[in-house]
Write a protein that holds these residues in place. Structure first.
Motif, PDB file in Angstrom:
ATOM      1  N   TRP A 238      15.313  40.588 -56.929  1.00  0.00           N
ATOM      2  CA  TRP A 238      16.258  40.442 -56.695  1.00  0.00           C
ATOM      3  C   TRP A 238      17.089  40.821 -57.926  1.00  0.00           C
ATOM      4  O   TRP A 238      17.279  40.637 -59.140  1.00  0.00           O
ATOM      5  CB  TRP A 238      17.805  39.976 -55.927  1.00  0.00           C
ATOM      6  CG  TRP A 238      18.394  38.995 -56.071  1.00  0.00           C
ATOM      7  CD1 TRP A 238      17.963  37.575 -55.770  1.00  0.00           C
ATOM      8  CD2 TRP A 238      19.242  38.513 -56.889  1.00  0.00           C
ATOM      9  NE1 TRP A 238      18.710  36.792 -56.198  1.00  0.00           N
ATOM     10  CE2 TRP A 238      19.575  37.537 -57.438  1.00  0.00           C
ATOM     11  CE3 TRP A 238      20.251  39.837 -57.515  1.00  0.00           C
ATOM     12  CZ2 TRP A 238      20.008  36.718 -57.650  1.00  0.00           C
ATOM     13  CZ3 TRP A 238      20.876  39.481 -58.020  1.00  0.00           C
ATOM     14  CH2 TRP A 238      20.888  37.964 -58.775  1.00  0.00           C
TER      15      TRP A 238
ATOM     16  N   ASP B  57      20.891  43.100 -58.714  1.00  0.00           N
ATOM     17  CA  ASP B  57      22.531  43.114 -58.437  1.00  0.00           C
ATOM     18  C   ASP B  57      23.622  44.059 -59.855  1.00  0.00           C
ATOM     19  O   ASP B  57      23.472  42.715 -60.189  1.00  0.00           O
ATOM     20  CB  ASP B  57      22.481  42.227 -57.509  1.00  0.00           C
ATOM     21  CG  ASP B  57      23.459  43.387 -56.243  1.00  0.00           C
ATOM     22  OD1 ASP B  57      23.553  44.367 -55.786  1.00  0.00           O
ATOM     23  OD2 ASP B  57      23.535  42.422 -55.220  1.00  0.00           O
TER      24      ASP B  57
ATOM     25  N   ASP C  16      27.668  44.731 -51.091  1.00  0.00           N
ATOM     26  CA  ASP C  16      26.868  45.583 -50.622  1.00  0.00           C
ATOM     27  C   ASP C  16      25.578  45.129 -50.442  1.00  0.00           C
ATOM     28  O   ASP C  16      24.552  45.292 -49.440  1.00  0.00           O
ATOM     29  CB  ASP C  16      26.155  46.684 -51.764  1.00  0.00           C
ATOM     30  CG  ASP C  16      27.578  47.813 -51.772  1.00  0.00           C
ATOM     31  OD1 ASP C  16      28.751  48.081 -51.509  1.00  0.00           O
ATOM     32  OD2 ASP C  16      27.893  48.215 -53.129  1.00  0.00           O
ATOM     33  N   GLU C  17      25.920  44.293 -49.444  1.00  0.00           N
ATOM     34  CA  GLU C  17      24.766  43.557 -49.302  1.00  0.00           C
ATOM     35  C   GLU C  17      23.701  44.063 -47.785  1.00  0.00           C
ATOM     36  O   GLU C  17      24.667  44.679 -46.586  1.00  0.00           O
ATOM     37  CB  GLU C  17      24.680  42.373 -48.892  1.00  0.00           C
ATOM     38  CG  GLU C  17      24.957  40.714 -49.596  1.00  0.00           C
ATOM     39  CD  GLU C  17      23.752  40.432 -50.306  1.00  0.00           C
ATOM     40  OE1 GLU C  17      22.738  41.566 -50.289  1.00  0.00           O
ATOM     41  OE2 GLU C  17      23.346  39.664 -50.437  1.00  0.00           O
ATOM     42  N   PRO C  18      22.318  44.644 -47.365  1.00  0.00           N
ATOM     43  CA  PRO C  18      22.302  45.045 -46.383  1.00  0.00           C
ATOM     44  C   PRO C  18      22.796  44.658 -45.207  1.00  0.00           C
ATOM     45  O   PRO C  18      22.844  42.809 -44.687  1.00  0.00           O
ATOM     46  CB  PRO C  18      21.068  44.930 -46.340  1.00  0.00           C
ATOM     47  CG  PRO C  18      20.219  44.537 -47.519  1.00  0.00           C
ATOM     48  CD  PRO C  18      21.604  43.756 -48.725  1.00  0.00           C
ATOM     49  N   LEU C  19      23.026  44.426 -43.818  1.00  0.00           N
ATOM     50  CA  LEU C  19      23.817  44.067 -42.597  1.00  0.00           C
ATOM     51  C   LEU C  19      22.967  42.783 -42.299  1.00  0.00           C
ATOM     52  O   LEU C  19      23.431  42.083 -41.207  1.00  0.00           O
ATOM     53  CB  LEU C  19      24.051  45.662 -41.703  1.00  0.00           C
ATOM     54  CG  LEU C  19      24.980  46.255 -42.335  1.00  0.00           C
ATOM     55  CD1 LEU C  19      25.262  48.015 -40.624  1.00  0.00           C
ATOM     56  CD2 LEU C  19      26.195  46.292 -42.476  1.00  0.00           C
ATOM     57  N   LYS C  20      21.545  43.488 -42.464  1.00  0.00           N
ATOM     58  CA  LYS C  20      20.808  42.097 -41.611  1.00  0.00           C
ATOM     59  C   LYS C  20      20.634  41.070 -42.543  1.00  0.00           C
ATOM     60  O   LYS C  20      21.023  39.609 -41.807  1.00  0.00           O
ATOM     61  CB  LYS C  20      19.425  42.178 -42.332  1.00  0.00           C
ATOM     62  CG  LYS C  20      18.369  41.607 -41.556  1.00  0.00           C
ATOM     63  CD  LYS C  20      16.588  42.168 -41.712  1.00  0.00           C
ATOM     64  CE  LYS C  20      15.099  41.344 -41.072  1.00  0.00           C
ATOM     65  NZ  LYS C  20      14.092  41.491 -41.413  1.00  0.00           N
ATOM     66  N   ARG C  21      21.219  40.993 -43.418  1.00  0.00           N
ATOM     67  CA  ARG C  21      21.156  39.951 -44.633  1.00  0.00           C
ATOM     68  C   ARG C  21      22.635  39.201 -44.130  1.00  0.00           C
ATOM     69  O   ARG C  21      23.406  37.756 -44.082  1.00  0.00           O
ATOM     70  CB  ARG C  21      21.355  40.284 -46.267  1.00  0.00           C
ATOM     71  CG  ARG C  21      21.040  39.108 -47.119  1.00  0.00           C
ATOM     72  CD  ARG C  21      20.888  39.303 -48.522  1.00  0.00           C
ATOM     73  NE  ARG C  21      19.348  39.639 -48.734  1.00  0.00           N
ATOM     74  CZ  ARG C  21      19.190  40.643 -49.981  1.00  0.00           C
ATOM     75  NH1 ARG C  21      20.185  41.108 -50.813  1.00  0.00           N
ATOM     76  NH2 ARG C  21      17.789  41.384 -50.367  1.00  0.00           N
TER      77      ARG C  21
ATOM     78  N   GLU D 247      20.782  41.123 -36.331  1.00  0.00           N
ATOM     79  CA  GLU D 247      21.372  42.705 -37.098  1.00  0.00           C
ATOM     80  C   GLU D 247      22.140  43.468 -35.763  1.00  0.00           C
ATOM     81  O   GLU D 247      23.246  44.045 -35.123  1.00  0.00           O
ATOM     82  CB  GLU D 247      21.020  43.284 -37.751  1.00  0.00           C
ATOM     83  CG  GLU D 247      22.046  45.038 -38.341  1.00  0.00           C
ATOM     84  CD  GLU D 247      21.400  46.075 -39.521  1.00  0.00           C
ATOM     85  OE1 GLU D 247      21.687  46.483 -38.757  1.00  0.00           O
ATOM     86  OE2 GLU D 247      20.241  45.703 -39.502  1.00  0.00           O
TER      87      GLU D 247
ATOM     88  N   SER E  14      29.224  49.412 -40.017  1.00  0.00           N
ATOM     89  CA  SER E  14      28.844  49.945 -40.841  1.00  0.00           C
ATOM     90  C   SER E  14      30.224  50.924 -41.519  1.00  0.00           C
ATOM     91  O   SER E  14      30.770  51.192 -42.281  1.00  0.00           O
ATOM     92  CB  SER E  14      27.732  50.532 -40.259  1.00  0.00           C
ATOM     93  OG  SER E  14      26.558  50.531 -40.890  1.00  0.00           O
TER      94      SER E  14
ATOM     95  N   ARG F 256      32.922  49.104 -43.301  1.00  0.00           N
ATOM     96  CA  ARG F 256      32.377  49.210 -44.626  1.00  0.00           C
ATOM     97  C   ARG F 256      33.215  50.488 -45.454  1.00  0.00           C
ATOM     98  O   ARG F 256      33.648  50.882 -46.035  1.00  0.00           O
ATOM     99  CB  ARG F 256      30.818  48.779 -44.622  1.00  0.00           C
ATOM    100  CG  ARG F 256      30.298  48.904 -45.942  1.00  0.00           C
ATOM    101  CD  ARG F 256      29.086  49.079 -46.624  1.00  0.00           C
ATOM    102  NE  ARG F 256      29.351  47.594 -46.974  1.00  0.00           N
ATOM    103  CZ  ARG F 256      27.984  46.319 -47.063  1.00  0.00           C
ATOM    104  NH1 ARG F 256      26.888  47.289 -46.857  1.00  0.00           N
ATOM    105  NH2 ARG F 256      27.899  45.008 -47.561  1.00  0.00           N
TER     106      ARG F 256
END
Length: 294
Positions: free
Chosen positions: A24, A26, A245-250, A260, A276, A279
């Motif tokens: 990763w 970031d 800004d982590e993905p919603l799934k995470r 999600e 979403s 955010r």
């Protein structure tokens, strides 16, 4: 100007365990607050002021507001680290009046590599801090801020006196009598919100029936255990949406949601909008005013 630790006031905005995903990358996204990064395991590289340096277990970074950082995890041995975002101010009394001054920086080294007993001590303090913090619970937030202050004081003392070692903080476990069963269950929900929780098993482990647990939660907190758990998960999700800004799934996985879809459904039920949309409507650095916080 140097300040005394007795004058230092902290407000934690977010504590987040970055999952050890291979490779990763970031940037530091929330730069209007102070930040601590502690590496538990893994390897990687950070870039600060154009200078790239390796990080690994025992690496501790402190960044004042405004500093930019790029983080990159190793593919074969990914980084597992805890990120702590907080605000800091000095509270002093002058001529009978209290004065609060926001601090632009703390007197801490930006990059440290702790070894041996120092590393074990810091690891224990970080874990205790992570366990104590529960956003939305004033008492738990205050306790976590106190632990963070002790951590900063301990690290700062090591910078100036490498010869002396402060003893690790003893575990703040329950007394001999222990907390009431409903309170033990509440603490479990506060600290294990990310897990797949079955309330019947929580009640059993705490020595209380599920029916009694519901009754005690309603009496003490004005809400059911399920509603309380939903609130805890929601508070953690808010912080991650606001500060990362982590993905919603995470985020869903980090906050204990099955996927999600279930996360979005539960979030909209409480917030009245999707994750979403929340955010997008909450620019970083402005969330405190929008939520009515000073």
């Amino acid at each position: 100007m140097a300040i005394r630790f007795s004058e230092l006031m902290l407000k934690i905005e977010l504590i987040y365990d970055k999952p050890p995903l291979p490779g990763w990358q970031d940037p530091r996204r929330t730069i209007h607050v102070h930040s601590l990064y502690w590496v538990h395991e893994g390897r990687g590289f950070f870039t600060l002021d154009g200078r790239e340096f390796p990080v690994g277990p025992g690496s501790l970074l402190y960044l004042r507001p405004g500093r930019e950082l790029w983080m990159m995890s190793d593919t074969d041995n990914p980084l597992h680290m805890t990120m702590i975002l907080f605000q800091a101010a000095a509270v002093t009394r002058h001529n009978g009046a209290w004065q609060v001054r926001e601090l632009a920086a703390l007197e801490m080294a930006e990059v440290q590599a702790l070894r041996g007993a120092d590393r074990e001590d810091c690891e224990g303090r970080i874990k205790a801090l992570r366990t104590a913090w529960a956003p939305g619970d004033d008492g738990r937030e205050a306790a976590a801020c106190n632990l963070l202050l002790r951590l900063i004081r301990s690290v700062s003392r090591r910078q100036t006196a490498r010869g002396g070692q402060e003893r690790p903080a003893s575990g703040a476990g329950p007394g001999s009598s222990g907390p009431p069963p409903w309170e033990a269950a509440k603490r479990y929900l506060d600290t294990h919100y990310y897990a797949d929780i079955r309330l019947s098993l929580v009640a059993e482990d705490c020595g209380i029936s599920l029916r009694q647990l519901r009754r005690r939660f309603l009496e003490e907190l004005g809400t059911s255990p399920k509603e309380y758990l939903d609130k805890v998960r929601h508070e953690h999700a808010l912080r991650l949406l606001e500060h990362t800004d982590e993905p919603l799934k995470r985020i869903a996985s980090a906050c204990g949601y099955y996927d999600e879809f279930h996360f979005s459904k539960a979030f909209k039920k409480i917030a009245g909008m999707s994750p979403s949309a929340y955010r997008s409507a909450t620019p970083k650095g402005e969330w405190r005013q929008e939520r009515g916080e000073e």
